[in-house]
Motif scaffolding. Structure first.
Motif, PDB file in Angstrom:
ATOM      1  N   GLU A  62       1.004  -1.210  -0.237  1.00 23.90           N
ATOM      2  CA  GLU A  62       0.105   0.076   0.018  1.00 23.90           C
ATOM      3  C   GLU A  62       1.027   1.199   0.255  1.00 23.90           C
ATOM      4  O   GLU A  62       1.854   1.211   0.801  1.00 23.90           O
ATOM      5  N   CYS A  63       0.629   2.079  -0.893  1.00 20.60           N
ATOM      6  CA  CYS A  63       1.063   3.540  -1.038  1.00 20.60           C
ATOM      7  C   CYS A  63       0.961   4.292   0.342  1.00 20.60           C
ATOM      8  O   CYS A  63      -0.291   4.549   0.628  1.00 20.60           O
ATOM      9  N   TRP A  64       1.779   4.728   1.081  1.00 20.18           N
ATOM     10  CA  TRP A  64       1.552   5.556   2.267  1.00 20.18           C
ATOM     11  C   TRP A  64       1.242   6.680   1.876  1.00 20.18           C
ATOM     12  O   TRP A  64       0.242   7.118   2.804  1.00 20.18           O
ATOM     13  N   ALA A  65       1.037   7.328   0.874  1.00 20.46           N
ATOM     14  CA  ALA A  65       0.608   8.794   0.756  1.00 20.46           C
ATOM     15  C   ALA A  65      -0.963   8.806   0.297  1.00 20.46           C
ATOM     16  O   ALA A  65      -1.546   9.703   0.768  1.00 20.46           O
ATOM     17  N   HIS A  66      -1.315   7.900  -0.507  1.00 22.99           N
ATOM     18  CA  HIS A  66      -2.716   7.991  -1.031  1.00 22.99           C
ATOM     19  C   HIS A  66      -3.295   6.603  -0.701  1.00 22.99           C
ATOM     20  O   HIS A  66      -4.928   6.704  -1.151  1.00 22.99           O
ATOM     21  N   GLY A  67      -2.986   5.607  -0.496  1.00 23.25           N
ATOM     22  CA  GLY A  67      -3.564   4.579  -0.149  1.00 23.25           C
ATOM     23  C   GLY A  67      -4.050   3.575  -0.912  1.00 23.25           C
ATOM     24  O   GLY A  67      -4.637   2.445  -0.622  1.00 23.25           O
ATOM     25  N   SER A  68      -3.211   3.641  -2.331  1.00 30.18           N
ATOM     26  CA  SER A  68      -3.561   2.692  -3.344  1.00 30.18           C
ATOM     27  C   SER A  68      -2.862   1.567  -2.974  1.00 30.18           C
ATOM     28  O   SER A  68      -1.742   1.453  -2.439  1.00 30.18           O
ATOM     29  N   GLN A  69      -3.450   0.444  -3.109  1.00 35.37           N
ATOM     30  CA  GLN A  69      -2.855  -1.135  -2.944  1.00 35.37           C
ATOM     31  C   GLN A  69      -2.742  -1.702  -4.161  1.00 35.37           C
ATOM     32  O   GLN A  69      -3.336  -1.766  -5.171  1.00 35.37           O
ATOM     33  N   PHE A  70      -1.374  -2.314  -4.346  1.00 34.46           N
ATOM     34  CA  PHE A  70      -0.913  -3.063  -5.446  1.00 34.46           C
ATOM     35  C   PHE A  70      -0.645  -4.422  -5.034  1.00 34.46           C
ATOM     36  O   PHE A  70      -0.031  -4.809  -4.121  1.00 34.46           O
ATOM     37  N   SER A  71      -1.047  -5.323  -6.230  1.00 31.74           N
ATOM     38  CA  SER A  71      -0.860  -6.639  -6.039  1.00 31.74           C
ATOM     39  C   SER A  71       0.633  -6.874  -6.168  1.00 31.74           C
ATOM     40  O   SER A  71       1.374  -6.512  -7.057  1.00 31.74           O
ATOM     41  N   LEU A  72       1.468  -7.817  -5.137  1.00 27.70           N
ATOM     42  CA  LEU A  72       2.751  -8.151  -5.250  1.00 27.70           C
ATOM     43  C   LEU A  72       2.877  -8.938  -6.322  1.00 27.70           C
ATOM     44  O   LEU A  72       3.834  -9.213  -7.209  1.00 27.70           O
ATOM     45  N   ARG A  73       1.956  -9.846  -6.787  1.00 32.03           N
ATOM     46  CA  ARG A  73       1.926 -10.881  -7.828  1.00 32.03           C
ATOM     47  C   ARG A  73       1.855 -10.305  -9.221  1.00 32.03           C
ATOM     48  O   ARG A  73       2.435 -10.701 -10.235  1.00 32.03           O
ATOM     49  N   THR A  74       0.827  -9.394  -9.471  1.00 27.43           N
ATOM     50  CA  THR A  74       0.454  -8.868 -10.894  1.00 27.43           C
ATOM     51  C   THR A  74       0.929  -7.616 -11.017  1.00 27.43           C
ATOM     52  O   THR A  74       0.817  -7.005 -12.120  1.00 27.43           O
ATOM     53  N   GLY A  75       1.425  -6.535  -9.938  1.00 31.06           N
ATOM     54  CA  GLY A  75       1.283  -5.275 -10.075  1.00 31.06           C
ATOM     55  C   GLY A  75       0.201  -4.311 -10.326  1.00 31.06           C
ATOM     56  O   GLY A  75       0.332  -3.339 -10.351  1.00 31.06           O
ATOM     57  N   LYS A  76      -1.046  -4.932 -10.358  1.00 33.50           N
ATOM     58  CA  LYS A  76      -2.209  -4.226 -10.476  1.00 33.50           C
ATOM     59  C   LYS A  76      -2.749  -3.572  -9.290  1.00 33.50           C
ATOM     60  O   LYS A  76      -2.555  -4.039  -8.201  1.00 33.50           O
ATOM     61  N   PRO A  77      -3.248  -2.516  -9.423  1.00 32.95           N
ATOM     62  CA  PRO A  77      -3.729  -1.738  -8.308  1.00 32.95           C
ATOM     63  C   PRO A  77      -5.166  -2.257  -8.015  1.00 32.95           C
ATOM     64  O   PRO A  77      -5.901  -2.798  -8.957  1.00 32.95           O
ATOM     65  N   LEU A  78      -5.207  -2.438  -6.877  1.00 32.97           N
ATOM     66  CA  LEU A  78      -6.342  -3.264  -6.070  1.00 32.97           C
ATOM     67  C   LEU A  78      -7.502  -1.933  -5.736  1.00 32.97           C
ATOM     68  O   LEU A  78      -8.664  -2.414  -5.285  1.00 32.97           O
ATOM     69  N   THR A  79      -6.956  -0.770  -5.519  1.00 40.08           N
ATOM     70  CA  THR A  79      -7.734   0.248  -4.839  1.00 40.08           C
ATOM     71  C   THR A  79      -7.316   1.533  -5.570  1.00 40.08           C
ATOM     72  O   THR A  79      -6.171   1.498  -6.024  1.00 40.08           O
ATOM     73  N   LEU A  80      -8.240   2.522  -5.469  1.00 37.09           N
ATOM     74  CA  LEU A  80      -7.883   3.828  -6.289  1.00 37.09           C
ATOM     75  C   LEU A  80      -7.393   4.453  -4.905  1.00 37.09           C
ATOM     76  O   LEU A  80      -7.196   4.219  -3.751  1.00 37.09           O
ATOM     77  N   PRO A  81      -6.721   5.661  -5.575  1.00 35.69           N
ATOM     78  CA  PRO A  81      -6.707   6.201  -6.628  1.00 35.69           C
ATOM     79  C   PRO A  81      -5.765   5.945  -7.764  1.00 35.69           C
ATOM     80  O   PRO A  81      -6.014   6.247  -9.012  1.00 35.69           O
ATOM     81  N   ALA A  82      -4.987   5.020  -7.442  1.00 29.86           N
ATOM     82  CA  ALA A  82      -3.981   4.321  -8.806  1.00 29.86           C
ATOM     83  C   ALA A  82      -5.231   3.475  -9.523  1.00 29.86           C
ATOM     84  O   ALA A  82      -6.039   2.837  -8.984  1.00 29.86           O
ATOM     85  N   TYR A  83      -4.742   3.536 -10.884  1.00 26.80           N
ATOM     86  CA  TYR A  83      -5.456   2.774 -11.767  1.00 26.80           C
ATOM     87  C   TYR A  83      -4.555   2.162 -12.838  1.00 26.80           C
ATOM     88  O   TYR A  83      -5.120   1.235 -13.657  1.00 26.80           O
ATOM     89  N   GLU A  84      -3.321   2.481 -12.789  1.00 21.73           N
ATOM     90  CA  GLU A  84      -2.382   1.872 -13.581  1.00 21.73           C
ATOM     91  C   GLU A  84      -1.310   0.792 -13.098  1.00 21.73           C
ATOM     92  O   GLU A  84      -1.084   1.243 -11.821  1.00 21.73           O
ATOM     93  N   PRO A  85      -1.058  -0.153 -13.364  1.00 24.45           N
ATOM     94  CA  PRO A  85      -0.366  -1.264 -12.883  1.00 24.45           C
ATOM     95  C   PRO A  85       1.268  -0.813 -12.658  1.00 24.45           C
ATOM     96  O   PRO A  85       1.539   0.159 -13.531  1.00 24.45           O
ATOM     97  N   VAL A  86       1.983  -1.401 -11.873  1.00 30.45           N
ATOM     98  CA  VAL A  86       3.494  -1.163 -11.734  1.00 30.45           C
ATOM     99  C   VAL A  86       3.864  -2.544 -12.330  1.00 30.45           C
ATOM    100  O   VAL A  86       3.448  -3.392 -12.263  1.00 30.45           O
ATOM    101  N   PRO A  87       5.265  -2.385 -12.858  1.00 32.34           N
ATOM    102  CA  PRO A  87       5.699  -3.380 -13.319  1.00 32.34           C
ATOM    103  C   PRO A  87       6.272  -4.414 -12.381  1.00 32.34           C
ATOM    104  O   PRO A  87       6.356  -4.027 -10.966  1.00 32.34           O
ATOM    105  N   VAL A  88       6.048  -5.733 -12.760  1.00 34.07           N
ATOM    106  CA  VAL A  88       6.545  -6.835 -11.800  1.00 34.07           C
ATOM    107  C   VAL A  88       7.895  -7.432 -12.194  1.00 34.07           C
ATOM    108  O   VAL A  88       7.835  -7.826 -13.449  1.00 34.07           O
TER     109      VAL A  88
END
Length: 108
Positions: A62-88
């Motif tokens: 989870e990003c400490w600043a805005h609360g977006s959570q990213f899957s460690l397996r897929t890089g996909k955001p699981l919560t807003l405000p992020a909607y773009e994945p990060v690379p894995v």
């Protein structure tokens, strides 16, 4: 490029993210309670925030600043405000070390 040793597996805390820069690429590395190691892009796609400063829970970072959570397996955001994945990135465990090649990304 070849995989680069970033640390020893014993140097990683359980359920804690650590930041490494490999060939100029910032990467967040996490070891879970079962000893599995994940590597994802360290920059939140919602803002220029280091994800390794965030919070690990299960298979999410989870990003400490805005609360977006990213899957460690897929890089996909699981919560807003992020909607773009990060690379894995592929993680290789070899001789007690954690190796990562930022040129090798995984798609899930």
């Amino acid at each position: 490029m070849a995989a680069t040793r970033v640390c020893g597996i014993d140097e990683l805390g359980t359920n804690e993210a650590q930041r490494f820069v490999v060939d100029g690429v910032p990467i967040a590395v996490v070891k879970d309670a079962e000893g599995q190691v994940f590597a994802i892009g360290d920059t939140c796609t919602h803002g220029d925030i280091s994800l390794s400063e965030g919070f690990v829970e299960g298979e999410t970072l989870e990003c400490w600043a805005h609360g977006s959570q990213f899957s460690l397996r897929t890089g996909k955001p699981l919560t807003l405000p992020a909607y773009e994945p990060v690379p894995v990135y592929e993680v290789v465990l070899e001789d007690g070390g954690v190796l990562i090649d930022p040129a090798v990304t995984l798609t899930v």
